[in-house]
Design a protein around this motif. Structure first.
Motif, PDB file in Angstrom:
ATOM      1  N   VAL A  74     -16.072 -46.999  14.020  1.00 12.39           N
ATOM      2  CA  VAL A  74     -17.324 -47.739  14.169  1.00 12.39           C
ATOM      3  C   VAL A  74     -18.449 -46.975  13.473  1.00 12.39           C
ATOM      4  O   VAL A  74     -19.258 -47.546  12.750  1.00 12.39           O
ATOM      5  CB  VAL A  74     -17.673 -47.956  15.656  1.00 12.39           C
ATOM      6  CG1 VAL A  74     -19.037 -48.618  15.795  1.00 12.39           C
ATOM      7  CG2 VAL A  74     -16.601 -48.807  16.321  1.00 12.39           C
ATOM      8  N   ARG A  75     -18.465 -45.668  13.671  1.00 16.01           N
ATOM      9  CA  ARG A  75     -19.522 -44.887  13.049  1.00 16.01           C
ATOM     10  C   ARG A  75     -19.399 -44.944  11.534  1.00 16.01           C
ATOM     11  O   ARG A  75     -20.348 -45.220  10.823  1.00 16.01           O
ATOM     12  CB  ARG A  75     -19.444 -43.440  13.525  1.00 16.01           C
ATOM     13  CG  ARG A  75     -20.619 -42.642  13.039  1.00 16.01           C
ATOM     14  CD  ARG A  75     -20.632 -41.229  13.552  1.00 16.01           C
ATOM     15  NE  ARG A  75     -21.932 -40.622  13.268  1.00 16.01           N
ATOM     16  CZ  ARG A  75     -22.113 -39.347  13.053  1.00 16.01           C
ATOM     17  NH1 ARG A  75     -21.091 -38.506  13.118  1.00 16.01           N
ATOM     18  NH2 ARG A  75     -23.307 -38.870  12.784  1.00 16.01           N
ATOM     19  N   TYR A  77     -17.908 -47.096   9.585  1.00 19.64           N
ATOM     20  CA  TYR A  77     -18.127 -48.402   8.977  1.00 19.64           C
ATOM     21  C   TYR A  77     -19.563 -48.885   9.183  1.00 19.64           C
ATOM     22  O   TYR A  77     -20.065 -49.678   8.387  1.00 19.64           O
ATOM     23  CB  TYR A  77     -17.098 -49.404   9.511  1.00 19.64           C
ATOM     24  CG  TYR A  77     -15.666 -48.937   9.257  1.00 19.64           C
ATOM     25  CD1 TYR A  77     -15.398 -48.099   8.166  1.00 19.64           C
ATOM     26  CD2 TYR A  77     -14.608 -49.271  10.079  1.00 19.64           C
ATOM     27  CE1 TYR A  77     -14.119 -47.638   7.925  1.00 19.64           C
ATOM     28  CE2 TYR A  77     -13.318 -48.816   9.835  1.00 19.64           C
ATOM     29  CZ  TYR A  77     -13.078 -47.988   8.756  1.00 19.64           C
ATOM     30  OH  TYR A  77     -11.818 -47.521   8.508  1.00 19.64           O
ATOM     31  N   SER A  78     -20.207 -48.408  10.233  1.00 11.40           N
ATOM     32  CA  SER A  78     -21.604 -48.777  10.419  1.00 11.40           C
ATOM     33  C   SER A  78     -22.479 -48.103   9.367  1.00 11.40           C
ATOM     34  O   SER A  78     -23.400 -48.710   8.816  1.00 11.40           O
ATOM     35  CB  SER A  78     -22.080 -48.392  11.823  1.00 11.40           C
ATOM     36  OG  SER A  78     -21.355 -49.126  12.790  1.00 11.40           O
ATOM     37  N   ASP A  81     -21.928 -49.971   6.240  1.00  7.99           N
ATOM     38  CA  ASP A  81     -22.510 -51.307   6.230  1.00  7.99           C
ATOM     39  C   ASP A  81     -24.013 -51.252   5.958  1.00  7.99           C
ATOM     40  O   ASP A  81     -24.547 -52.124   5.271  1.00  7.99           O
ATOM     41  CB  ASP A  81     -22.230 -52.017   7.560  1.00  7.99           C
ATOM     42  CG  ASP A  81     -22.310 -53.529   7.403  1.00  7.99           C
ATOM     43  OD1 ASP A  81     -21.721 -54.041   6.433  1.00  7.99           O
ATOM     44  OD2 ASP A  81     -22.973 -54.184   8.223  1.00  7.99           O
ATOM     45  N   LEU A 136     -17.814 -56.696  14.826  1.00  7.38           N
ATOM     46  CA  LEU A 136     -18.872 -55.707  14.622  1.00  7.38           C
ATOM     47  C   LEU A 136     -19.817 -56.128  13.498  1.00  7.38           C
ATOM     48  O   LEU A 136     -20.827 -55.484  13.253  1.00  7.38           O
ATOM     49  CB  LEU A 136     -18.261 -54.325  14.347  1.00  7.38           C
ATOM     50  CG  LEU A 136     -17.745 -53.651  15.626  1.00  7.38           C
ATOM     51  CD1 LEU A 136     -16.661 -52.641  15.312  1.00  7.38           C
ATOM     52  CD2 LEU A 136     -18.890 -52.994  16.384  1.00  7.38           C
ATOM     53  N   TYR A 138     -19.447 -56.433  10.094  1.00 12.63           N
ATOM     54  CA  TYR A 138     -19.539 -55.704   8.825  1.00 12.63           C
ATOM     55  C   TYR A 138     -19.465 -56.660   7.649  1.00 12.63           C
ATOM     56  O   TYR A 138     -18.760 -57.667   7.690  1.00 12.63           O
ATOM     57  CB  TYR A 138     -18.421 -54.654   8.732  1.00 12.63           C
ATOM     58  CG  TYR A 138     -18.518 -53.614   9.813  1.00 12.63           C
ATOM     59  CD1 TYR A 138     -19.725 -52.958  10.054  1.00 12.63           C
ATOM     60  CD2 TYR A 138     -17.435 -53.298  10.608  1.00 12.63           C
ATOM     61  CE1 TYR A 138     -19.824 -52.004  11.061  1.00 12.63           C
ATOM     62  CE2 TYR A 138     -17.528 -52.338  11.612  1.00 12.63           C
ATOM     63  CZ  TYR A 138     -18.727 -51.696  11.828  1.00 12.63           C
ATOM     64  OH  TYR A 138     -18.820 -50.766  12.811  1.00 12.63           O
ATOM     65  N   ASP A 660     -24.733 -55.100  17.749  1.00 10.99           N
ATOM     66  CA  ASP A 660     -25.935 -54.475  17.217  1.00 10.99           C
ATOM     67  C   ASP A 660     -26.296 -53.195  17.972  1.00 10.99           C
ATOM     68  O   ASP A 660     -26.720 -52.212  17.376  1.00 10.99           O
ATOM     69  CB  ASP A 660     -27.111 -55.465  17.263  1.00 10.99           C
ATOM     70  CG  ASP A 660     -27.067 -56.474  16.115  1.00 10.99           C
ATOM     71  OD1 ASP A 660     -26.406 -56.172  15.096  1.00 10.99           O
ATOM     72  OD2 ASP A 660     -27.683 -57.544  16.235  1.00 10.99           O
ATOM     73  N   ARG A 663     -23.857 -50.388  16.950  1.00  8.02           N
ATOM     74  CA  ARG A 663     -24.189 -49.951  15.589  1.00  8.02           C
ATOM     75  C   ARG A 663     -25.440 -49.092  15.600  1.00  8.02           C
ATOM     76  O   ARG A 663     -25.469 -48.009  15.004  1.00  8.02           O
ATOM     77  CB  ARG A 663     -24.411 -51.178  14.686  1.00  8.02           C
ATOM     78  CG  ARG A 663     -23.165 -52.010  14.471  1.00  8.02           C
ATOM     79  CD  ARG A 663     -23.491 -53.322  13.759  1.00  8.02           C
ATOM     80  NE  ARG A 663     -24.191 -53.089  12.522  1.00  8.02           N
ATOM     81  CZ  ARG A 663     -23.798 -53.549  11.335  1.00  8.02           C
ATOM     82  NH1 ARG A 663     -22.719 -54.296  11.242  1.00  8.02           N
ATOM     83  NH2 ARG A 663     -24.488 -53.290  10.258  1.00  8.02           N
ATOM     84  N   CYS A 666     -24.770 -45.629  17.049  1.00  4.74           N
ATOM     85  CA  CYS A 666     -23.967 -44.763  16.170  1.00  4.74           C
ATOM     86  C   CYS A 666     -24.768 -44.254  14.990  1.00  4.74           C
ATOM     87  O   CYS A 666     -24.386 -43.277  14.350  1.00  4.74           O
ATOM     88  CB  CYS A 666     -22.730 -45.512  15.664  1.00  4.74           C
ATOM     89  SG  CYS A 666     -21.461 -45.685  16.914  1.00  4.74           S
ATOM     90  N   LEU A 667     -25.865 -44.923  14.669  1.00  7.33           N
ATOM     91  CA  LEU A 667     -26.644 -44.539  13.500  1.00  7.33           C
ATOM     92  C   LEU A 667     -27.894 -43.753  13.853  1.00  7.33           C
ATOM     93  O   LEU A 667     -28.461 -43.074  13.006  1.00  7.33           O
ATOM     94  CB  LEU A 667     -27.060 -45.798  12.728  1.00  7.33           C
ATOM     95  CG  LEU A 667     -25.895 -46.605  12.187  1.00  7.33           C
ATOM     96  CD1 LEU A 667     -26.358 -47.975  11.726  1.00  7.33           C
ATOM     97  CD2 LEU A 667     -25.227 -45.858  11.038  1.00  7.33           C
ATOM     98  N   PHE A 788     -29.228 -52.295   9.613  1.00  3.04           N
ATOM     99  CA  PHE A 788     -28.695 -51.569  10.763  1.00  3.04           C
ATOM    100  C   PHE A 788     -28.160 -52.537  11.822  1.00  3.04           C
ATOM    101  O   PHE A 788     -27.069 -52.354  12.344  1.00  3.04           O
ATOM    102  CB  PHE A 788     -29.795 -50.705  11.390  1.00  3.04           C
ATOM    103  CG  PHE A 788     -30.376 -49.700  10.441  1.00  3.04           C
ATOM    104  CD1 PHE A 788     -29.840 -48.427  10.361  1.00  3.04           C
ATOM    105  CD2 PHE A 788     -31.446 -50.021   9.616  1.00  3.04           C
ATOM    106  CE1 PHE A 788     -30.358 -47.490   9.474  1.00  3.04           C
ATOM    107  CE2 PHE A 788     -31.973 -49.087   8.724  1.00  3.04           C
ATOM    108  CZ  PHE A 788     -31.431 -47.834   8.658  1.00  3.04           C
TER     109      PHE A 788
END
Length: 883
Positions: A74-75, A77-78, A81, A136, A138, A660, A663, A666-667, A788
């Motif tokens: 997830v991290r 690919y986030s 993205d 998610l 993407y 959301d 995501r 993770c960011l 994001f």
RNA sequence: GCGAGAGUGGCGGAACUGGCAGACGCGCUGGACUUAGGAUCCAGUGGGGCAACCCGUGGGGGUUCAACUCCCCCCUCUCGCACCA
């Protein structure tokens, strides 16, 4: 994490009357499903090459279909993205594909445990994980998806392999490998844990086997040189790791003649300047001459016993530094080619067959390993390099001197500095024909044979008459039969399958036997990025037109754990494909971002080891084990893993808060390249922020309805001016953080600052210009936040009355003129300490600032009326008065 | 041992070329609204001190008007490589 408040209705809703399909409440699941459907139906992320448009190829390392997406995915690919959506808004034609690294051992393990065919298991997992990724949100071009375990893909693994074979870069060689006698297969080094098989715990042995190798060493120099050219685009530590792995060294090969027998022993050294100090030689136990030399000598039995014993010691034990150096005299002597002295030849465990020539000259005075060995077996020590200061005592020294110095006891080279002597002696050896200067690499050729079923069949045929014969190109692919089941212990069914095994020799037509080993799965990941540009191409592995447009990957993102293996193999593979004319460049990835791990606090009980959080109870303010009552150690933050029992399942978070929120979390908590510490509270905080943002925009829909975003001059001092400036400052900051530094966490905090500033402007009773500025600020916040958290932004964008999707909305530009301030805060320091803050017109002269400062009572207090000895003025920022 | 990176509030982390240390968030404290608050909103929040002020970026030195940032020494942690001749 308990309770259900995120799904609670917002009771103090500002506008509770509105009912019907469009609720005023933030309902992530509803809007996420809606926008994911819309994107998919409109195929907005499906792209094609446009030679006239600038491209951007953004790639994240594709996943192994293990069963479920984990937080690390997830991290990864986030992050990807954000970059993909950002570049797209900047006007790039963005290729952002996804696929599956689908061959490999776990599928075979599942086959054994669950009695399901590896192919079935793999494709079920792919279906499940694809669905997870779609939820998610993407921005993948799913039309390019493929799995590496399909013949359409692995056919080209075989094709490239044959091309390598033609050029002598794929070859068969006997070598020692990790062998699990119970599983009956070769194991990769990573699959050997403390000398035991990771799966069945059997003791792993070394076995000499015929294996297929790829000559990656042929590209050692280019791989190394590339490390320099990639600097800037790749993290330095990855390049350092690769350089070290390649391990280039300059030295010399020298032939030492045997004293009693014909022939000589070739050694490799980087220190030919110490040649006069070579007082004995050592061979690796596997050295082909080791057994030969002792034959017929009194030492024979002892040597043979030693070699036999060493062959039973696992490689990793023997190579450990803690292992005691051990050896035996072979009974034979060699001649030091420079001193002409007889020196004994030994066999010892600390010399490695794989490096150099498998034989060394031992210079105990100037090499610690040689000295340890010499002292243990009472071998002579001779100093041939003296340091600048002090004198070495060769009789009693216990620490070898390995640095530069001046040559002694070295015949004609006495008095020469060692660095110069390396050149001079190297040259002398060449003149005398007893050696030559050479370059050596630590890098070894890549052994790709696996005695496994679930992999690409190696396209080779063994014929009794014709020998090793490649499968003709027109017969590719060699299909991996899917109607076979694994044998007991996980053994590959291929060697037992008559249908697969028996084949007509392509040369003589007689019955021959297929190779039954399959390829290492790292082959699959060595060129998948190229295949994404033309996943359906059938004329070759790569469509030159598509590759020419899309390659190289502009931004690659993945875990640091692939710093060497995958990233080195794929560079090699790309260089080879370039030499086949398939690529223009040999480097596949222009920029690389290695993201950190996702970590979480673990709970450890001395009795029961790692515990799940629910196995811990709070007692007297201290955590205790529910099973035994022992105090539990908490607070250690470790990589999320099943064994540490600290994993968080992305699905659970998505179903609770929506994609959301996951995501955003993770960011926002760490810069991408650093580790991210999981925090339930911070996830909650991200969810709260999205709610607040949602309400903020919804509450201002009325006042900004039918209002154009502001495009005029900078308004006079006041709230509208501040908000307009904040808007442009946010655009600038967010753009620079994403584009230049990848600091997505600070980009997010800049957006939060803007959102806070929007909130500060009371929406009621605004004049039309202020409403217009507010509209601009809100739109800008939505656009900046969109990469994001795309779903909520699309939804709010639509509610603002915008007809278009944000997918192709242009990334906003900031206007430096809008950032200009009429007044600035100037800090006044006295002797370097802040004493006052003055509000002054921007661009005020030093004289002007000084006058204002001297008039300030707080400054006066600290200057005591004295005039400064020195004045330092940083325009619009600071004035320092030095007394 | 070699190589790389890091050490900043109670916590995650900001401070990009030396120029107001602690942006943004989490947590905490107080308040408002409430039947209620684990929702929302407002205020506060590095430490010490009534205050003026003082002290603070792992420790110790140095350069500078000015140091988280540059230089030297030391400590700690993380990662990678490690008998590579």
């Amino acid at each position: 994490m308990q309770g259900d408040h995120p799904n609670n209705a917002r009771k103090n809703d500002q506008n509770p009357k509105q009912i019907g399909p469009r609720s005023n409440r933030y309902e992530p699941h509803q809007i996420e499903a809606k926008w994911q459907r819309r994107w998919e139906e409109a195929r907005v992320f499906e792209v094609s090459s446009h030679p006239s448009r600038p491209k951007f190829y953004l790639l994240e390392m594709f996943p192994y279909p293990s069963g479920r997406i984990h937080m690390g995915h997830v991290r990864n690919y986030s992050i990807g993205d954000v970059m993909a959506r950002f570049r797209r808004m900047q006007g790039f034609n963005v290729l952002h594909p996804m696929g599956w690294d689908a061959f490999g051992l776990p599928a075979e393990n599942a086959a054994i445990d669950q009695k399901v065919h590896p192919a079935v298991w793999t494709f079920q997992n792919i279906d499940f994980m694809r669905n997870q990724l779609k939820k998610l949100g993407y921005s993948y071009d799913w039309s390019r998806e493929f799995a590496t375990c399909t013949p359409e893909y692995y056919k080209w693994n075989q094709w490239v392999f044959l091309k390598m074979y033609e050029r002598g870069l794929a070859f068969r060689k006997k070598s020692f490998v990790n062998w699990c006698p119970s599983c009956q297969t070769v194991l990769a080094n990573e699959q050997v844990e403390a000398g035991l098989c990771w799966r069945c715990n059997a003791e792993v042995t070394q076995k000499e086997l015929e294996q297929w190798f790829l000559k990656i060493t042929a590209y050692a120099e280019e791989l190394l040189k590339g490390c320099e050219e990639l600097a800037g685009g790749w993290p330095e530590r990855v390049l350092t790791m690769q350089s070290n792995w390649i391990g280039k060294s300059h030295g010399a090969e020298v032939d030492f003649p045997l004293a009693e027998l014909h022939g000589c022993i070739r050694i490799y050294t980087t220190r030919q300047d110490t040649l006069y100090g070579a007082t004995f030689m050592v061979l690796a136990p596997e050295h082909p001459m080791a057994k030969e030399l002792c034959r017929g000598t009194l030492q024979e039995a002892k040597v043979m016993e030693f070699i036999e014993r060493q062959s039973r010691v696992e490689k990793f034990v023997r190579e450990a530094e803690s292992t005691e150096k051990e050896g035996v005299f072979t009974g034979q002597w060699a001649i030091n080619p420079l001193t002409r002295e007889r020196i004994p030849i030994w066999v010892a465990n600390f010399v490695l067959m794989e490096y150099g020539t498998g034989a060394i000259m031992a210079v105990p005075a100037h090499d610690q390993r040689d000295l340890d060995f010499a002292r243990k077996y009472s071998l002579p020590v001779r100093v041939v390099i003296q340091p600048q200061e002090g004198t070495l005592d060769q009789e009693n020294m216990t620490v070898a001197y390995t640095q530069e110095g001046t040559l002694v006891q070295s015949g004609p080279f006495d008095g020469m500095p060692s660095s110069k002597a390396r050149e001079a002696i190297g040259q002398y050896l060449e003149e005398q024909g007893i050696g030559r200067r050479t370059v050596n690499y630590r890098l070894r050729d890549w052994g790709i044979s696996r005695q496994r079923y679930w992999g690409t069949p190696i396209p080779m045929i063994y014929c009794q008459r014709c020998g090793t014969v490649p499968v003709p190109y027109e017969q590719l692919p060699v299909i991996l039969p899917l109607d076979l089941d694994l044998l007991e212990g996980g053994r590959s069914p291929l060697p037992a399958s008559e249908e697969f095994l028996k084949v007509a020799c392509p040369e003589c037509g007689r019955q021959a036997r297929r190779e039954t080993d399959t390829m290492d799965t790292f082959v699959d990941s060595s060129w998948y990025f190229g295949r994404y540009t033309c996943p359906h191409y059938t004329q070759g592995p790569l469509d030159p037109q598509e590759v020419g447009y899309w390659m190289p990957v502009d931004q690659y993102i993945g875990g640091i754990e692939h710093a060497i293996l995958h990233l080195l193999y794929s560079r090699f593979w790309t260089m080879f494909m370039r030499d086949l004319g398939l690529y223009r460049e040999g480097e596949p990835y222009r920029r690389l971002l290695t993201q950190g791990m996702v970590c979480k606090e673990s709970h450890y009980c001395p009795e029961h080891e790692y515990l799940f959080p629910e196995e811990v109870e709070e007692r007297d303010g201290m955590p205790h084990c529910l099973k035994c009552g022992s105090p539990v150690r908490v607070g250690r933050v470790e990589k999320m893993s099943k064994s540490k029992k600290n994993v968080v399942d992305p699905d659970r978070i998505v179903s609770r808060y929506g994609a959301d929120t996951v995501r955003l979390f993770c960011l926002s908590d760490s810069p991408p390249e650093k580790d991210l510490e999981w925090s339930d509270q911070n996830v909650e905080g991200c969810y709260r922020f999205l709610n607040r943002f949602w309400n903020l925009v919804c509450d201002r829909l009325e006042v900004t309805k039918d209002v154009e975003p502001y495009r005029g001059e900078l308004p006079p001092e006041g709230p509208a001016r501040s908000l307009l400036q904040a808007t442009h400052a946010a655009i600038k900051k967010v753009t620079e953080e994403i584009e230049e530094r990848y600091h997505l966490n600070t980009a997010i905090s800049a957006i939060r600052t803007l959102v806070n500033q929007i909130q500060e402007l009371e929406p009621q009773g605004l004049d039309s210009r202020s409403r217009s500025v507010l509209r601009l600020a809100m739109e800008t916040a939505l656009v900046l936040l969109y990469p994001f958290v795309p779903h909520i932004c699309e939804e709010l964008w639509e509610r603002l009355g915008q007809p278009d999707s944000l997918v192709d909305h242009p990334w906003p530009k900031w206007d430096e003129a809008m950032l200009l301030r009429e007044e600035v805060q100037v800090v006044v320091q006295v002797n370097g300490k802040v004493r006052a803050q003055l509000t002054l017109p921007a661009g005020a002269s030093q004289q002007r600032v000084l006058e204002a400062a001297m008039a300030d009572p707080r400054v006066q207090k600290h200057t005591g009326g004295r005039s400064p000895r020195k004045v330092v003025h940083v325009p619009d920022r600071l004035l320092n008065l030095v007394l």
